[in-house]
Design an enzyme around this catalytic site. Structure first.
Site, short mmCIF file in Angstrom:
data_model
loop_
_atom_site.label_atom_id
_atom_site.label_comp_id
_atom_site.label_asym_id
_atom_site.label_seq_id
_atom_site.Cartn_x
_atom_site.Cartn_y
_atom_site.Cartn_z
N ASP A 18 -12.25 -5.15 -1.67
CA ASP A 18 -13.18 -6.28 -1.61
C ASP A 18 -14.51 -5.82 -1.07
O ASP A 18 -14.57 -4.80 -0.37
CB ASP A 18 -12.60 -7.38 -0.71
CG ASP A 18 -12.25 -6.83 0.67
OD1 ASP A 18 -13.09 -6.93 1.56
OD2 ASP A 18 -11.15 -6.27 0.84
N GLU B 157 0.84 -1.21 0.00
CA GLU B 157 0.00 0.00 0.00
C GLU B 157 0.88 1.26 0.00
O GLU B 157 0.53 2.28 -0.58
CB GLU B 157 -0.90 0.02 1.24
CG GLU B 157 -1.88 -1.13 1.34
CD GLU B 157 -2.44 -1.32 2.74
OE1 GLU B 157 -3.57 -1.80 2.86
OE2 GLU B 157 -1.74 -1.02 3.75
N1 ADE Z 1 -8.53 -4.54 4.20
C1 ADE Z 1 -8.95 -4.80 2.95
N2 ADE Z 1 -10.12 -5.45 2.96
C2 ADE Z 1 -10.47 -5.59 4.27
C3 ADE Z 1 -11.56 -6.18 4.93
N3 ADE Z 1 -12.56 -6.75 4.28
N4 ADE Z 1 -11.57 -6.16 6.28
C4 ADE Z 1 -10.57 -5.57 6.96
N5 ADE Z 1 -9.50 -5.01 6.39
C5 ADE Z 1 -9.45 -5.01 5.05
#
Ligand code: ADE
Length: 239
Positions: free
Chosen positions: A204, A18
């Protein structure tokens, strides 16, 4: 004398994947990284000039050999980086889960107007509010609107998955970005009296059937690219 928020901006980032695009977008790739504390892997890269920018990372866990993600390293990194760099604004930047049911989309960048924990559930009066946190967040809504960013709640927990009880909490706070660090960074900023925001790119969607880890791996590159572009735009807009 009032100190402008944009004078000394510190990005606090969990993962090297990142951080690297953010350092590139801020022109920090030539600068040397230094360790923030001899006993912890947290690192900082500091730019030069009259309005320096810095990127601090949690570093690699020496025992497990992976990025030191989640809330404990975030606290150490934030505290040590604030003491070294003395920022006028801290930005917790990184990847996050979004919500299909609230219009979330892969690659979207969310700027926080509220930052809470969703898994520090303590059903005792007083401790319930302490657990949620609800830390101060700088109002950058005018800039966010100009840049076309989504504005909303970032919610932090120490798990990648989301059991129903966590999902219920995130419905209550109308969370748009679920991460593992922002509220921990915000807690330190509140104590150190440094303005704070979270800037999160969606890798996500929490509420779709595909496993989160698979979505994360597939979408990390596009999300971090958008995050880095936005980090540079936000930094420029802050002057
Ligand atoms: N970082 C990226 N996706 C995530 C998720 N679903 N939960 C926690 N941290 C994250």
């Amino acid at each position: 004398m009032t100190i402008a928020l944009g004078e000394r901006i510190l990005f606090v980032v969990a993962m090297e994947a990142e951080a690297q695009p953010i350092r590139a977008s801020l022109g920090l790739t030539g600068a040397e990284a230094t360790q923030l504390h001899p006993d912890f892997p947290a690192m900082i890269t500091i730019g030069d000039g009259p309005r320096p920018r810095a990127v601090a990372t949690n570093g690699t866990d020496s025992r497990f050999g992976v990025d030191a993600i989640a809330s404990q390293p975030a606290v150490v990194t934030t505290l040590t980086a604030i003491e070294v760099f003395e920022p006028t604004l801290v930005i917790s930047a990184g990847a996050a889960g979004g919500f299909d049911k609230r219009g979330g989309a892969i690659g979207e960048v969310v700027l926080s107007d509220r930052v809470v924990f969703h898994d520090r559930r303590v059903q005792i009066p007083g401790f319930d509010r302490y657990g949620r946190g609800d830390y101060p967040v700088a109002d950058l809504s005018a800039i966010a609107i100009d840049l076309g960013l989504t504005i909303g709640t970032a919610s932090t927990g120490n798990a990648l998955d989301a059991p129903q009880v966590d999902l219920d909490g995130m419905d209550e706070t109308q969370t748009l970005a679920k991460d593992m660090e922002a509220a921990a960074v915000a807690w330190v900023c509140e104590h150190k009296r440094v303005p704070f925001v979270a800037l999160k790119a969606i890798t996500d969607l929490v509420d779709v059937p595909e496993p989160t880890g698979e979505q994360f791996a597939r979408n990390l590159a596009v999300a971090t690219k958008n995050l880095a572009t936005t980090a540079a735009q936000l930094t420029a807009a802050l002057g």
